[in-house]
Scaffold this motif. Structure first.
Motif, PDB file in Angstrom:
ATOM      1  N   ALA A 462      42.686 -46.575 -32.322  1.00  0.00           N
ATOM      2  CA  ALA A 462      43.254 -47.641 -33.151  1.00  0.00           C
ATOM      3  C   ALA A 462      42.613 -47.611 -34.526  1.00  0.00           C
ATOM      4  O   ALA A 462      41.395 -47.820 -34.658  1.00  0.00           O
ATOM      5  CB  ALA A 462      43.033 -49.000 -32.495  1.00  0.00           C
ATOM      6  N   GLY A 463      43.417 -47.324 -35.546  1.00  0.00           N
ATOM      7  CA  GLY A 463      42.887 -47.280 -36.907  1.00  0.00           C
ATOM      8  C   GLY A 463      41.772 -46.270 -37.071  1.00  0.00           C
ATOM      9  O   GLY A 463      40.864 -46.458 -37.875  1.00  0.00           O
ATOM     10  N   GLY A 464      41.829 -45.188 -36.290  1.00  0.00           N
ATOM     11  CA  GLY A 464      40.806 -44.148 -36.381  1.00  0.00           C
ATOM     12  C   GLY A 464      39.607 -44.377 -35.482  1.00  0.00           C
ATOM     13  O   GLY A 464      38.745 -43.503 -35.355  1.00  0.00           O
ATOM     14  N   PHE A 465      39.517 -45.536 -34.840  1.00  0.00           N
ATOM     15  CA  PHE A 465      38.409 -45.838 -33.937  1.00  0.00           C
ATOM     16  C   PHE A 465      38.769 -45.439 -32.504  1.00  0.00           C
ATOM     17  O   PHE A 465      39.892 -45.693 -32.042  1.00  0.00           O
ATOM     18  CB  PHE A 465      38.073 -47.339 -33.954  1.00  0.00           C
ATOM     19  N   ASN A 466      37.817 -44.833 -31.802  1.00  0.00           N
ATOM     20  CA  ASN A 466      37.991 -44.540 -30.373  1.00  0.00           C
ATOM     21  C   ASN A 466      37.621 -45.766 -29.554  1.00  0.00           C
ATOM     22  O   ASN A 466      36.506 -46.286 -29.675  1.00  0.00           O
ATOM     23  CB  ASN A 466      37.110 -43.367 -29.942  1.00  0.00           C
ATOM     24  N   ILE A 467      38.557 -46.218 -28.727  1.00  0.00           N
ATOM     25  CA  ILE A 467      38.324 -47.403 -27.894  1.00  0.00           C
ATOM     26  C   ILE A 467      38.504 -47.002 -26.437  1.00  0.00           C
ATOM     27  O   ILE A 467      39.522 -46.415 -26.069  1.00  0.00           O
ATOM     28  CB  ILE A 467      39.318 -48.544 -28.246  1.00  0.00           C
ATOM     29  N   TYR A 468      37.517 -47.327 -25.605  1.00  0.00           N
ATOM     30  CA  TYR A 468      37.572 -46.991 -24.186  1.00  0.00           C
ATOM     31  C   TYR A 468      37.938 -48.232 -23.376  1.00  0.00           C
ATOM     32  O   TYR A 468      37.206 -49.233 -23.391  1.00  0.00           O
ATOM     33  CB  TYR A 468      36.237 -46.406 -23.725  1.00  0.00           C
ATOM     34  N   PRO A 469      39.099 -48.196 -22.682  1.00  0.00           N
ATOM     35  CA  PRO A 469      39.565 -49.375 -21.941  1.00  0.00           C
ATOM     36  C   PRO A 469      38.524 -49.968 -20.989  1.00  0.00           C
ATOM     37  O   PRO A 469      38.463 -51.174 -20.813  1.00  0.00           O
ATOM     38  CB  PRO A 469      40.779 -48.837 -21.168  1.00  0.00           C
ATOM     39  N   ARG A 470      37.712 -49.103 -20.367  1.00  0.00           N
ATOM     40  CA  ARG A 470      36.755 -49.614 -19.384  1.00  0.00           C
ATOM     41  C   ARG A 470      35.801 -50.644 -20.003  1.00  0.00           C
ATOM     42  O   ARG A 470      35.450 -51.634 -19.364  1.00  0.00           O
ATOM     43  CB  ARG A 470      35.952 -48.467 -18.769  1.00  0.00           C
ATOM     44  N   GLU A 471      35.381 -50.423 -21.244  1.00  0.00           N
ATOM     45  CA  GLU A 471      34.463 -51.358 -21.897  1.00  0.00           C
ATOM     46  C   GLU A 471      35.112 -52.740 -22.035  1.00  0.00           C
ATOM     47  O   GLU A 471      34.471 -53.781 -21.812  1.00  0.00           O
ATOM     48  CB  GLU A 471      34.063 -50.818 -23.270  1.00  0.00           C
ATOM     49  N   ILE A 472      36.389 -52.748 -22.401  1.00  0.00           N
ATOM     50  CA  ILE A 472      37.110 -54.015 -22.545  1.00  0.00           C
ATOM     51  C   ILE A 472      37.261 -54.696 -21.192  1.00  0.00           C
ATOM     52  O   ILE A 472      37.062 -55.919 -21.057  1.00  0.00           O
ATOM     53  CB  ILE A 472      38.497 -53.767 -23.177  1.00  0.00           C
ATOM     54  N   GLU A 473      37.595 -53.907 -20.175  1.00  0.00           N
ATOM     55  CA  GLU A 473      37.795 -54.459 -18.831  1.00  0.00           C
ATOM     56  C   GLU A 473      36.510 -55.056 -18.262  1.00  0.00           C
ATOM     57  O   GLU A 473      36.534 -56.101 -17.611  1.00  0.00           O
ATOM     58  CB  GLU A 473      38.352 -53.374 -17.912  1.00  0.00           C
ATOM     59  N   GLU A 474      35.373 -54.423 -18.532  1.00  0.00           N
ATOM     60  CA  GLU A 474      34.087 -54.958 -18.068  1.00  0.00           C
ATOM     61  C   GLU A 474      33.841 -56.343 -18.660  1.00  0.00           C
ATOM     62  O   GLU A 474      33.357 -57.256 -17.975  1.00  0.00           O
ATOM     63  CB  GLU A 474      32.943 -54.013 -18.455  1.00  0.00           C
TER      64      GLU A 474
END
Length: 572
Positions: A462-474
């Motif tokens: 998103a906007g050049g940033f790598n986002i890992y779903p697991r971090e959000i889910e935790e």
């Protein structure tokens, strides 16, 4: 890759766990035979009130093997098993191996399209199925190379009077009862065994080359592929599991088998584990929180392999306090990330240990696990198992990534597949030299503990940033109102992708989108906070309880396509 493999994880092993194992080089079915010869009267499983001993199961497996030989099955032929967890699934699995066949485990929930693909791809000669799926099998029969269909019913192995009552329950639950037309190519499972011989079948097996199993991957990223697993692969992985759980009461454990045997996870840590360790299985045909709680209470289960969604369901059952769960010593969690809150709550309820591991179908399936009795770093998938080499492949250098750097997890070990059935190009693409590419992004800390940040294909940019779903889910799991959560990336005209979270609330809980968003902002960088939320009663899952993230992604794609069509039709 350059250089030797560094194995810091070996320094973390307690002295009871060997760093190297001498594996038995014998076929998988030999363990059932040995158990039957040495302890014939010992109970192998309990199923809804019925128990069968090692001797009885081996006798039945021999009968099934001889039945297959009479039907023309030769060494190397594929025999499909399309059954829920039942005595028949154990008997037919080991019976097929005794006959020299390669087992093709088939999900009873498959629709005709999925079933046809698997039967055609594997070129299966025989299928064993539960009566409820018989119409589906018959509808695709002429499009496959199947020569024989063997049909069984749940009631076939129920004790009296449950066997008499079950057909009425089946009709009530499913709205119909299947009438099977038996003939020269469609056979009754119980009749085949009744008239079959129990003679031993001479067979030469090269355990490191001969396949025991074709285990099809879920096909969430394309067409389902048959993972080729040898006898040695399966024996090695089950042996690693037994050695890892060094503090068990070997031969006297009671293993709750709610994970389906047609999934490689349930097959290895449930069925094969029980047979090799000579411990008792408590077989459940499906996961139901009430039945699981009752089984733990009444059967005094000591080991419960499961998936996070199973443990989530149990700790949130309103009647959980009515059951005695204190017999539980060890719970093996796999197939999906285990939220820390779920681990802590389940351990406080049972007094047992719930640890997270990691694996994939291509590795039989387990490669990593946390220590049951020792250090368990928060969020870690644990340490590599004995004889298992693991490295992090740097996307930038194509070489081993330094400690703490995120890259793709790659694996070598005796449990790793020989390849994909009839797919040499895809086999080649799944290896980096002799290392299996997992497709999972993660890192290793200085002590040798590994952490998965997400699937390579699930990473959100998103906007050049790598986002890992697991971090959000935790983070979402830390909210007291939320029972289940999954985050995905959806198209965004400005950022390229943005985050959407799907949420299932605990029973009776209430929370607004704004409140969830504010909660996330306290624990996540602004660019990681979901921009969209959707509350649901349930999430789509596999039979093992893994959330079908790709199904949600497809839903969003289809929704966007429909909206685009509507917009275009209005403008025209």
């Amino acid at each position: 890759m350059n250089g030797n493999v560094v194995r810091p994880w070996l320094t973390q092993y307690p002295e009871e766990i060997p760093t190297r194992i001498n594996y038995d080089e014998k076929p998988l079915q030999e363990y059932l035979k040995e158990g039957a010869k040495e302890e014939p009267d010992k109970t192998l499983f309990h199923f809804m009130g019925k128990e069968m001993s090692f001797g009885e199961v081996y006798n039945s497996a021999l009968r099934f093997a001889n039945s297959l030989k009479d039907l023309g099955v030769q060494k190397g032929d594929r025999v499909a098993i399309m059954l829920p967890n039942t005595p028949q699934s154990v008997i037919s699995y080991y019976g097929a191996l005794i006959a020299g066949a390669i087992v093709v485990q088939t999900n009873p929930l498959y629709v005709e399209r999925e079933l046809e693909h698997q039967m055609v791809d594997s070129d299966a000669k025989v299928i064993v199925c539960i009566d409820l799926v018989y119409p589906r099998v018959m509808n695709i029969l002429e499009k496959t190379s199947l020569e024989h269909v063997i049909v069984t019913e749940v009631k076939d192995y129920l004790p009296f009077p449950k066997n008499l009552i079950y057909p009425f329950i089946q009709k009530k639950n499913y709205g119909f009862k299947v009438d099977v037309e038996y003939n020269k190519t469609t056979h009754s499972f119980v009749d085949l065994l009744k008239f079959a011989e129990t003679k031993e079948i001479p067979l030469k097996i090269d355990v490191k080359k001969d396949l025991a199993l074709l285990q099809y991957t879920g096909g969430t990223t394309g067409v389902a592929k048959g993972v080729m697993l040898t006898h040695f692969n399966l024996v090695a992985n089950t042996t690693q599991c037994i050695k890892w759980m060094y503090n068990m009461n070997h031969g006297n454990e009671v293993i709750l088998c709610a994970l389906p045997f047609f999934h490689v996870y349930g097959m290895t840590v449930g069925m094969n584990f029980s047979v090799m360790d000579r411990s008792k299985m408590v077989i459940l045909p499906r996961f139901d929180t009430k039945q699981v709680l009752k089984a733990i209470d009444k059967q005094k289960a000591t080991i419960f392999p499961g998936a996070p969604t199973m443990y989530i369901g149990l700790i949130n059952d309103p009647n959980v306090q009515k059951y005695d769960l204190s017999s539980i010593d060890v719970c093996i969690s796999g197939s999906a990330p285990l939220p820390v809150e779920v681990q802590e709550r389940f351990e406080s309820l049972t007094g047992g240990k719930l640890s997270e591991g990691f694996g994939l179908t291509e590795a039989s399936p387990v490669t990593h696990f946390n220590l049951m009795w020792g250090n368990r770093p928060t969020g870690s998938i644990g340490l590599p198992w004995p004889d298992t080499d693991v490295a992090i492949l740097s996307a930038e250098t194509g070489d081993t990534a330094p400690v703490g750097e995120i890259g793709e997890l790659i694996i070598k070990g005796p449990q790793v597949m020989t390849g994909y059935w009839n797919r040499p190009e895809e086999t080649k693409a799944s290896f980096h030299g002799d290392w299996l590419l997992t497709g999972d992004m993660g890192y290793m800390d200085e002590k040798g503990y590994f952490y998965i940040v997400d699937r390579k294909k699930d990473m959100i940019i998103a906007g050049g940033f790598n986002i890992y779903p697991r971090e959000i889910e935790e983070v979402l799991y830390e909210n007291d109102a939320i029972q289940e959560a999954v985050a995905i990336g959806i198209p965004d005209p400005y950022r390229g992708e943005t985050v959407k979270a799907f949420i299932v609330l605990k029973e009776g809980a209430q929370i607004t989108e704004a409140e969830v968003s504010n909660f996330c902002r306290k624990h996540l960088s602004a660019y990681k906070v979901p921009k969209h939320f959707e509350f649901r009663n349930e999430l789509p899952k596999t039979m093992v309880g893994k959330v079908l993230r790709r199904a949600l992604v497809e839903e969003e794609k289809n929704k966007l396509a429909r909206n685009a069509d509507i917009k275009q039709s209005k403008s025209s």
